[in-house]
Enzyme design. Sequence first.
Site, short mmCIF file in Angstrom:
data_model
loop_
_atom_site.label_atom_id
_atom_site.label_comp_id
_atom_site.label_asym_id
_atom_site.label_seq_id
_atom_site.Cartn_x
_atom_site.Cartn_y
_atom_site.Cartn_z
N ASP A 44 0.86 -1.18 -0.01
CA ASP A 44 0.12 -0.22 0.05
C ASP A 44 1.01 1.28 -0.07
O ASP A 44 0.31 2.28 0.15
CB ASP A 44 -0.97 -0.12 1.18
CG ASP A 44 -0.45 -0.09 2.47
OD1 ASP A 44 0.71 -0.02 2.46
OD2 ASP A 44 -1.16 0.10 3.60
N SER A 45 2.20 1.24 0.03
CA SER A 45 3.07 2.22 -0.11
C SER A 45 2.78 2.70 -1.76
O SER A 45 3.25 3.88 -2.09
CB SER A 45 4.48 1.91 -0.42
OG SER A 45 4.74 0.62 -1.25
N ASP A 83 -0.95 -6.23 0.27
CA ASP A 83 -1.41 -5.44 1.51
C ASP A 83 -2.89 -5.41 1.59
O ASP A 83 -3.68 -4.91 0.73
CB ASP A 83 -0.84 -4.03 1.63
CG ASP A 83 0.36 -4.12 2.25
OD1 ASP A 83 0.71 -4.81 3.03
OD2 ASP A 83 1.20 -3.01 1.96
N LYS A 111 -0.98 -9.37 3.64
CA LYS A 111 0.00 -8.60 4.58
C LYS A 111 -0.88 -7.89 5.54
O LYS A 111 -1.72 -6.91 4.87
CB LYS A 111 1.06 -8.03 4.18
CG LYS A 111 1.91 -7.22 5.24
CD LYS A 111 3.20 -6.79 4.64
CE LYS A 111 3.27 -6.02 3.88
NZ LYS A 111 2.99 -4.54 4.46
N GLU A 113 -1.16 -5.17 9.01
CA GLU A 113 -0.36 -4.37 9.74
C GLU A 113 -1.07 -4.45 11.12
O GLU A 113 -2.41 -4.17 11.13
CB GLU A 113 -0.07 -2.82 9.16
CG GLU A 113 0.67 -2.81 8.03
CD GLU A 113 0.91 -1.66 7.50
OE1 GLU A 113 0.87 -0.41 8.25
OE2 GLU A 113 1.19 -1.26 6.28
N GLU A 180 9.49 -3.75 10.41
CA GLU A 180 9.96 -2.49 9.83
C GLU A 180 10.67 -1.71 10.90
O GLU A 180 9.86 -1.35 11.88
CB GLU A 180 8.77 -1.88 9.16
CG GLU A 180 9.13 -0.68 8.56
CD GLU A 180 8.41 -0.04 7.42
OE1 GLU A 180 7.28 -0.72 7.12
OE2 GLU A 180 8.46 1.28 6.82
O1 KIV Z 1 3.56 -1.03 1.46
C1 KIV Z 1 4.69 -1.18 1.37
O2 KIV Z 1 5.46 -1.12 0.54
C2 KIV Z 1 5.33 -2.00 2.56
C3 KIV Z 1 6.86 -2.25 2.86
C4 KIV Z 1 7.51 -1.09 3.20
C5 KIV Z 1 7.31 -3.21 3.68
O3 KIV Z 1 4.68 -2.35 3.65
#
Ligand code: KIV
Length: 264
Positions: A44-45, A83, A111, A113, A180
């Site tokens: 989600d970056s 994500d 993934k 968080e 992280e």
């Molecule tokens: O969203 C992302 O790219 C991430 C990485 C920074 C691990 O979660």
Amino acid sequence: MKRTTLATLRGYKNQQKFTCVTAYDATFAHWASDSSVEVILVGDSLGMVIQGNDSTVSVSNEAMCYHTRAVAAGNKNCLIMSDVPFMQAATVERALASAQALMQAGAEIVKIEGDERLAPIVQALNSAGVPVCVHLGLTPQFVHRFGGYKVQGRDQDSREATLKAARSAIDAGCDLLLLECVPADLARQVSELSDVPVIGIGAGPDTDGQVLVMHDMLGLNPHRLARFVKVFAEPGDTPADSFNRFDQAVKAGQFPAPEHGWDA
Ligand code: KIV
């Protein structure tokens, strides 16, 4: 080249390191898949590097599915992790719906968080047959709670909270952990807890795998780079050449170096 699976990564535990880069479209998924990198993260970056926002908070599940579909179309060999975006892992029902959409778009693992409160979500995803990676430490979706992008796990309380969260995710059946921006010795301790592969970013050299955001490591990010980033692109490179250079540096134990991480 053989396609990477979760079994591949489990087999690497204590044998060899692996690498992960982010990708958000078919072209870069193709280049990653053509390199020795094992995992693509549809992170989600993308809220920051694709959409231009200053956090990941505004990313929707629809956007994650759109980019996951594009990556799946370009990928042949990598494991695809996507994500679950902001607030979608706040309840079991939302997490299941988000994971269903992501897996049907082409993700092979999702993934999430958070902290030790994720255990029931991990259990529910697990029971539904969805592989899950738990992202701990500096979790960017919680930037407003942290008051900025700050290293986590440095004081005793935060260190114990990270260890507790890792143990509860492992007990709940997670398939991967991602740490992280935590001190290197804490990341080593988490990596030694179990057979679950641990991916690090800004977490020192002793995790099982390393991940970097593609725009950062290719030198495409026009903003200030975080301390844990190294640019691996050299003049004349294809993206696959730069991904290979990252992968070789990780496998040779040359990246991350002490200056890319933090002590307790
Ligand atoms: O969203 C992302 O790219 C991430 C990485 C920074 C691990 O979660």
